[in-house]
Scaffold this active site. Structure first.
Site, short mmCIF file in Angstrom:
data_model
loop_
_atom_site.label_atom_id
_atom_site.label_comp_id
_atom_site.label_asym_id
_atom_site.label_seq_id
_atom_site.Cartn_x
_atom_site.Cartn_y
_atom_site.Cartn_z
N GLU A 116 -44.11 -8.11 54.34
CA GLU A 116 -45.06 -7.81 55.41
C GLU A 116 -46.38 -7.32 54.81
O GLU A 116 -46.40 -6.34 54.07
CB GLU A 116 -44.48 -6.75 56.36
CG GLU A 116 -45.35 -6.48 57.57
CD GLU A 116 -44.73 -5.49 58.52
OE1 GLU A 116 -44.89 -5.65 59.75
OE2 GLU A 116 -44.08 -4.53 58.04
N GLU A 175 -38.01 1.26 65.44
CA GLU A 175 -38.81 0.06 65.70
C GLU A 175 -39.63 -0.21 64.44
O GLU A 175 -40.58 0.52 64.14
CB GLU A 175 -39.73 0.27 66.92
CG GLU A 175 -38.99 0.53 68.22
CD GLU A 175 -38.18 -0.67 68.69
OE1 GLU A 175 -38.64 -1.81 68.46
OE2 GLU A 175 -37.10 -0.46 69.25
N CYS A 210 -46.95 -5.44 64.09
CA CYS A 210 -45.66 -5.68 63.43
C CYS A 210 -45.00 -6.99 63.89
O CYS A 210 -44.28 -7.62 63.12
CB CYS A 210 -44.73 -4.50 63.66
SG CYS A 210 -44.44 -4.10 65.39
N LYS A 254 -45.06 13.35 66.85
CA LYS A 254 -45.75 13.44 65.56
C LYS A 254 -46.53 12.14 65.38
O LYS A 254 -46.00 11.12 64.98
CB LYS A 254 -44.75 13.62 64.42
CG LYS A 254 -45.31 14.39 63.20
CD LYS A 254 -46.50 13.77 62.52
CE LYS A 254 -46.10 12.64 61.61
NZ LYS A 254 -47.31 12.08 60.86
#
Length: 495
Positions: free
Chosen positions: A398, A265, A299, A190
């Site tokens: 973040e 992750e 990331c 997906k």
């Protein structure tokens, strides 16, 4: 002037995009699903519509999982050599179409075309790495147990689900599905709704390369519909999600209800600790390159820079000088050094964090704000450097854009404490000419990865994963990851 006329598209890319509407791919053929929803795919560099993908329903996702489970027994019972040969043909096909896939990725993800080529090559290398690694896995491993004849038998799990983000669509597909396929599992992918086209192209290419029907399936749609349905499906045997910690918790919760093992992750707020004995200009150049690479949508990026006081002013001056030279532009423009962020929502997020940070005590010492590119109505932002209190929202959360938060430190112990003062634990780096100090600091920083005199280093064979809010359930790119995709049975006979 449209992008297709301003920048030359490869004929194969133009032909692919001419389809306008892009179905998923299930059981070896195009699959539109039963839903009526359509999601536009937009070029983030120009704001132009590329095409539409289908917003699939839970029932559509169930069909894809059913197809993967149907294909599993035959795929799993191939010999490792037979399965490996098919996957190597797929890697060869991707290599042959490397430029095409890279241009598709540049258009839909806003990724500089040369960087997209690197991502496609990484997919190729990853597939070949795990195929070769799987050749050394023996189904039976004998155990030396007194009084017993015992061994561990390894076999693939079955259908595995994968949800991928929009920042590295093709590269991360390679990181995810390569070990699963090499071990004999089938997969349901997906992709992110913003960046589904390269996954669709891959599935079609896999069919041409001889991958059996149902081994690789792609379902498209929104995370809250198709993504949620995949993570909640009780018939997948393993699940992998790459994305934000907030969504990762939802995926883990859904998998937990079905006791499906899950690999997460997630995000990061990486630190770069720079000591006074470095080549200041060289390190500043490298960290500017890291924060502007893919417009900071990475990331594991170094988004907190801790610089020893003695060199701080010189370091910041060099960073400003280097940032002044960064050319912002469309990803297909060969002179572009930093492209757009992926969509207007992400642009608003980056700009919003800059505003919130400054409203709560941070100081912007360079850049920031929206950027404009002539002839392109895209999602452009300027790189920014912020400084101030380390409890500031821009230093804690973040941002996922080209924004670094910088601060001074005096002692090694202080630098380590500053680096570890975060909820995240994905990747940090230490910069110093003292190898003993480099090792001490690298080992003391609490994260899945510590790099020395470099940042964003990914070598096949080295485990890459996160701790704390940055990950769960193992990492990627290593022999341990391949073993995650085998289930073990202990076989014991008393003697």
């Amino acid at each position: 002037m449209s992008v297709s006329s301003k920048f030359k598209l490869l004929p194969e890319v133009a032909q692919f995009l001419a389809g306008k509407s892009f179905p998923g791919f299930v059981a070896g053929k195009d699959f539109t699903g039963t839903g009526t929803g359509i999601i536009p795919t937009i070029d983030p560099g120009s704001g132009e519509k590329i095409g539409d993908i289908h917003d699939m329903t839970a029932a559509d996702v169930d069909k894809a999982v059913e197809a993967a489970n149907h294909a599993f027994p035959k795929w799993a019972t191939l010999t490792q050599q037979e399965r490996g040969a098919i996957l190597l043909k797929l890697a060869d096909a991707v290599e042959k179409h490397k430029g095409i896939i890279a241009q598709i990725e540049a258009l839909e993800a806003g990724k500089i075309e040369a960087q997209a080529q690197g991502d496609v090559q990484n997919f190729i290398d990853t597939m070949r790495y795990f195929v070769k690694l799987a050749e050394g896995v023996h189904p039976r491993t004998k155990l030396n147990v007194p009084g017993h004849e015992a061994y561990v038998h390894r076999a693939p799990w079955g259908a595995c689900g994968f949800i991928f983000p929009w920042n590295f669509p093709f590269l991360l597909i390679g990181w995810g599905i390569s070990p699963a396929l090499a071990a004999g599992n089938t997969v349901v992918i997906k992709p992110a709704e913003d960046t589904s086209l390269s996954a669709i192209y891959l599935a079609r290419l896999a069919k041409q390369a001889g991958v059996p029907d149902g081994v690789i399936n792609v379902v498209t749609g929104r995370g809250q519909t198709a993504g949620a349905a995949l993570s909640a499906n009780p018939h997948i045997k393993r699940m992998s999600f790459t994305g934000s910690p907030e969504v990762g918790k939802l995926v883990a919760e859904a998998c937990g209800r079905n006791l499906v093992p899950v690999k997460l992750e997630l995000g990061g707020k990486g630190a770069a600790v720079v000591f006074e004995d470095v080549d200041v200009e060289s390190v500043a150049d490298k960290l500017v390159g890291a924060i502007t690479f893919h417009t900071g949508q990475v990331c594991c990026d170094a988004t907190r820079w801790f610089v020893q006081s003695k060199i701080y002013d010189r370091f910041i001056a060099r960073c400003k000088e280097k940032l002044d030279q960064v050319k912002i532009g469309h990803p297909l423009d060969p002179t572009t050094q930093m492209g757009p962020v992926v969509n207007p929502k992400q642009r608003a997020r980056v700009l919003g964090y800059q505003e919130k940070g400054q409203a709560t005590g941070a100081q912007c010492i360079y850049g920031g704000g929206p950027a404009t590119v002539a002839g392109c109505d895209g999602n452009y932002v300027k790189p920014a450097l912020l400084t101030g209190p380390l409890d500031n929202v821009a230093a804690r959360e973040e941002i996922f854009g080209p924004v670094a938060y910088v601060a001074k430190f005096d002692t090694e112990e202080q630098a380590i404490a500053m680096a570890n003062d975060t909820d995240y634990g994905l990747a940090n780096s230490v910069w110093t000419g003292d190898s003993s100090r480099a090792a001490r600091v690298a080992e003391a920083m609490v994260a899945g990865n510590s790099w020395i005199n470099a940042h964003n280093v990914f070598a096949h064979g080295v485990p890459y994963g996160g701790v704390k809010k940055s990950g769960l359930g193992g990492g990627v790119l290593s022999p341990e990851v391949l073993m995650d995709y085998y289930r073990s049975t202990s076989v014991v006979r008393p003697v």
